[in-house]
Design a protein around this motif. Structure first.
Motif, PDB file in Angstrom:
ATOM      1  N   PRO A  53     -83.177  93.844 -36.593  1.00 48.54           N
ATOM      2  CA  PRO A  53     -83.845  93.706 -38.054  1.00 48.54           C
ATOM      3  C   PRO A  53     -85.239  94.823 -38.139  1.00 48.54           C
ATOM      4  O   PRO A  53     -85.873  94.807 -39.024  1.00 48.54           O
ATOM      5  CB  PRO A  53     -84.417  92.381 -38.013  1.00 48.54           C
ATOM      6  N   ASP A  54     -85.651  95.133 -36.788  1.00 52.53           N
ATOM      7  CA  ASP A  54     -86.909  96.220 -36.908  1.00 52.53           C
ATOM      8  C   ASP A  54     -86.387  97.436 -37.020  1.00 52.53           C
ATOM      9  O   ASP A  54     -87.234  98.280 -37.006  1.00 52.53           O
ATOM     10  CB  ASP A  54     -87.286  96.076 -35.212  1.00 52.53           C
ATOM     11  N   PHE A  55     -84.912  97.848 -37.046  1.00 54.93           N
ATOM     12  CA  PHE A  55     -84.438  99.245 -36.965  1.00 54.93           C
ATOM     13  C   PHE A  55     -83.846  99.381 -38.116  1.00 54.93           C
ATOM     14  O   PHE A  55     -83.298 100.896 -38.420  1.00 54.93           O
ATOM     15  CB  PHE A  55     -83.669  99.513 -35.772  1.00 54.93           C
ATOM     16  N   VAL A  56     -83.096  98.455 -38.669  1.00 55.58           N
ATOM     17  CA  VAL A  56     -81.955  98.669 -39.585  1.00 55.58           C
ATOM     18  C   VAL A  56     -81.915  97.732 -40.890  1.00 55.58           C
ATOM     19  O   VAL A  56     -82.146  96.415 -40.659  1.00 55.58           O
ATOM     20  CB  VAL A  56     -80.581  98.799 -39.009  1.00 55.58           C
ATOM     21  N   ASN A  57     -81.666  98.100 -42.388  1.00 56.31           N
ATOM     22  CA  ASN A  57     -81.425  97.022 -43.220  1.00 56.31           C
ATOM     23  C   ASN A  57     -79.884  96.747 -43.160  1.00 56.31           C
ATOM     24  O   ASN A  57     -79.088  97.397 -43.593  1.00 56.31           O
ATOM     25  CB  ASN A  57     -81.739  97.847 -44.517  1.00 56.31           C
TER      26      ASN A  57
ATOM     27  N   SER B 146     -88.352 102.984 -44.605  1.00 54.52           N
ATOM     28  CA  SER B 146     -88.804 101.672 -44.384  1.00 54.52           C
ATOM     29  C   SER B 146     -88.409 101.183 -42.838  1.00 54.52           C
ATOM     30  O   SER B 146     -89.130 100.286 -42.543  1.00 54.52           O
ATOM     31  CB  SER B 146     -88.079 100.799 -45.313  1.00 54.52           C
ATOM     32  N   PHE B 147     -87.703 101.922 -42.220  1.00 52.81           N
ATOM     33  CA  PHE B 147     -87.383 101.764 -40.906  1.00 52.81           C
ATOM     34  C   PHE B 147     -87.556 102.825 -39.972  1.00 52.81           C
ATOM     35  O   PHE B 147     -87.463 103.931 -40.604  1.00 52.81           O
ATOM     36  CB  PHE B 147     -85.957 101.189 -40.741  1.00 52.81           C
ATOM     37  N   PRO B 148     -87.902 102.894 -38.476  1.00 50.73           N
ATOM     38  CA  PRO B 148     -88.136 103.962 -37.771  1.00 50.73           C
ATOM     39  C   PRO B 148     -86.895 104.969 -37.707  1.00 50.73           C
ATOM     40  O   PRO B 148     -85.630 104.506 -37.939  1.00 50.73           O
ATOM     41  CB  PRO B 148     -88.485 103.355 -36.427  1.00 50.73           C
ATOM     42  N   ALA B 149     -87.041 106.230 -37.576  1.00 52.57           N
ATOM     43  CA  ALA B 149     -86.201 107.092 -37.462  1.00 52.57           C
ATOM     44  C   ALA B 149     -85.344 106.986 -36.246  1.00 52.57           C
ATOM     45  O   ALA B 149     -86.199 106.389 -35.353  1.00 52.57           O
ATOM     46  CB  ALA B 149     -86.746 108.447 -37.692  1.00 52.57           C
ATOM     47  N   ASN B 150     -84.279 107.624 -36.100  1.00 49.90           N
ATOM     48  CA  ASN B 150     -83.746 107.808 -34.588  1.00 49.90           C
ATOM     49  C   ASN B 150     -84.259 108.893 -33.759  1.00 49.90           C
ATOM     50  O   ASN B 150     -85.268 109.400 -34.455  1.00 49.90           O
ATOM     51  CB  ASN B 150     -82.284 107.762 -34.862  1.00 49.90           C
ATOM     52  N   ASP B 151     -83.765 109.015 -32.718  1.00 50.12           N
ATOM     53  CA  ASP B 151     -84.585 109.953 -31.883  1.00 50.12           C
ATOM     54  C   ASP B 151     -84.234 111.391 -32.249  1.00 50.12           C
ATOM     55  O   ASP B 151     -84.763 112.410 -31.984  1.00 50.12           O
ATOM     56  CB  ASP B 151     -83.924 109.953 -30.320  1.00 50.12           C
ATOM     57  N   PHE B 152     -83.404 111.736 -33.696  1.00 47.73           N
ATOM     58  CA  PHE B 152     -83.198 113.000 -34.010  1.00 47.73           C
ATOM     59  C   PHE B 152     -84.160 113.205 -35.083  1.00 47.73           C
ATOM     60  O   PHE B 152     -84.229 114.276 -35.974  1.00 47.73           O
ATOM     61  CB  PHE B 152     -81.893 113.238 -34.458  1.00 47.73           C
ATOM     62  N   GLY B 153     -84.985 112.188 -35.670  1.00 42.06           N
ATOM     63  CA  GLY B 153     -85.680 112.166 -36.739  1.00 42.06           C
ATOM     64  C   GLY B 153     -85.210 111.825 -37.785  1.00 42.06           C
ATOM     65  O   GLY B 153     -85.708 112.155 -39.077  1.00 42.06           O
ATOM     66  N   LEU B 154     -83.915 111.194 -38.078  1.00 41.68           N
ATOM     67  CA  LEU B 154     -83.162 110.602 -38.963  1.00 41.68           C
ATOM     68  C   LEU B 154     -83.534 109.305 -39.478  1.00 41.68           C
ATOM     69  O   LEU B 154     -83.263 108.374 -38.871  1.00 41.68           O
ATOM     70  CB  LEU B 154     -81.764 111.013 -38.823  1.00 41.68           C
ATOM     71  N   TYR B 155     -83.876 108.917 -40.671  1.00 40.58           N
ATOM     72  CA  TYR B 155     -83.994 107.756 -41.018  1.00 40.58           C
ATOM     73  C   TYR B 155     -82.784 107.183 -41.783  1.00 40.58           C
ATOM     74  O   TYR B 155     -81.865 107.697 -42.627  1.00 40.58           O
ATOM     75  CB  TYR B 155     -84.922 107.584 -42.168  1.00 40.58           C
TER      76      TYR B 155
END
Length: 345
Positions: A226-230, A254-263
């Motif tokens: 729930p902190d990373f994905v809808n 609305s959620f953090p990007a992954n390590d490539f900077g993709l939301y």
């Protein structure tokens, strides 16, 4: 949760809506409908749409990379790596991806509006369709959790501007991902923007964010989801605890990007890929053209969708897993299906 990968969406939404269609005789059977729809909608439709897309003029600033992230390519292991992995996620195999520019978010309502205003393009959900020479009103598929026998229903007037039906609106929702977008619509936008859809192999590489052994882009601990994905939390589809604060689509970033900077590379809205879908795709890689499955045979030939959506849950499709694969027909328009683009370097 996508639409079932076993049926043509364009045909099924006709089945679901025929009881209220004034132009269909009451004694028409679903088998007859299927035959008529196949006759009238499959022949040449793909070719006509692709020709229309080819004629779209590329926008003047198509070389701009604003809103995109440069991702360094590499070799990774593609395929299922968890107990939830399905048969079509195997066998695991090596893929090599080139450097790419990637949209950092799913294409938003505001971005898609600019495309429509510039080109006058009409999405497939806004187009009239015919069966046996009879015309039917435009519309798209909307999720209905109250109907256990048919979660999806065809709604006249539903489209990207009215994702849940004619009484809904995207006003004030510029930063939400555009949905009710077919594969053809996504291809049309990509042509105008001077970009393209990612291949399925590229999408999984981008989703993994350089961490190829992890189940999810944030790691292996689902309790952190729930902190990373809808996605859908609760008893799908009747109850949603909304631990992630959203019942349906959320604004991008609305959620953090992954390590490539993709939301939102997982959850929020499913995303179209270039590839034609095959359940045994990973066993027939030599048949790909330019790194993806290009072949297209008929109106029921599906295209790959990736990443999951706000309807995915642990009890259903787990589409937010890095290796999860789903599909839908290229003319499908659904309330939880959008896209993002990439550009070759």
């Amino acid at each position: 949760m996508p639409f079932s990968s076993k049926f043509s969406l364009s045909l099924l939404f006709l089945f679901l809506s025929f009881s209220s269609c004034k132009n269909v005789e009451s004694d028409t059977t679903s088998e007859e409908i299927s035959e008529k729809a196949s006759e009238d909608t499959s022949e040449g439709f793909h070719e006509r749409m692709m020709a229309e897309i080819e004629n779209i003029e590329v926008r003047e600033n198509s070389a701009a990379t604003k809103g995109m992230v440069k991702v360094e390519g590499g070799t990774y292991t593609m395929g299922g790596n968890s107990q939830q992995a399905r048969q079509d996620e195997f066998p695991q195999h090596q893929e090599t991806i080139k450097d790419l520019w990637v949209d950092e978010t799913e294409v938003t309502n505001a971005q898609f509006l600019r495309f429509i205003e510039a080109t006058g393009y009409k999405t497939t959900a806004e187009r009239e369709f015919k069966i046996n020479g009879k015309a039917y009103s435009p519309g798209a598929m909307v999720f209905d959790p109250e109907n256990p026998e048919a979660w999806w229903k065809f709604v006249e007037g539903a489209n990207w501007k009215h994702p849940e039906g004619p009484d809904s609106s995207i006003e004030g929702k510029d930063n939400l991902p555009v949905v009710q977008i077919s594969w053809y619509d996504a291809m049309a936008y990509a042509k105008w923007a001077g970009k393209r859809l990612p291949s399925e192999a590229e999408f999984e590489y981008l989703a993994r964010g350089g961490k190829e052994k992890q189940i999810y882009h944030w790691g292996d601990d689902f309790s952190k989801a729930p902190d990373f994905v809808n996605f859908h939390q609760g008893n799908f589809p009747v109850s949603n605890f909304k631990i992630d604060s959203f019942e349906k689509a959320s604004p991008v970033k609305s959620f953090p990007a992954n390590d490539f900077g993709l939301y939102d590379i997982a959850g929020n809205a499913w995303e179209w890929c270039l590839d034609t879908y095959y359940p045994n795709a990973y066993s027939r890689l030599e048949n790909r053209t330019g790194g993806y499955f290009k072949e297209y045979f008929n109106s029921e030939q599906h295209k790959v969708i990736r990443g999951g959506s706000f309807l995915c849950s642990e009890s259903y499709c787990t589409g937010y897993r890095n290796s999860a694969r789903m599909s839908s027909t290229p003319d499908s328009s659904l309330e939880h299906l959008g896209f993002r683009c990439v550009r070759d370097i």
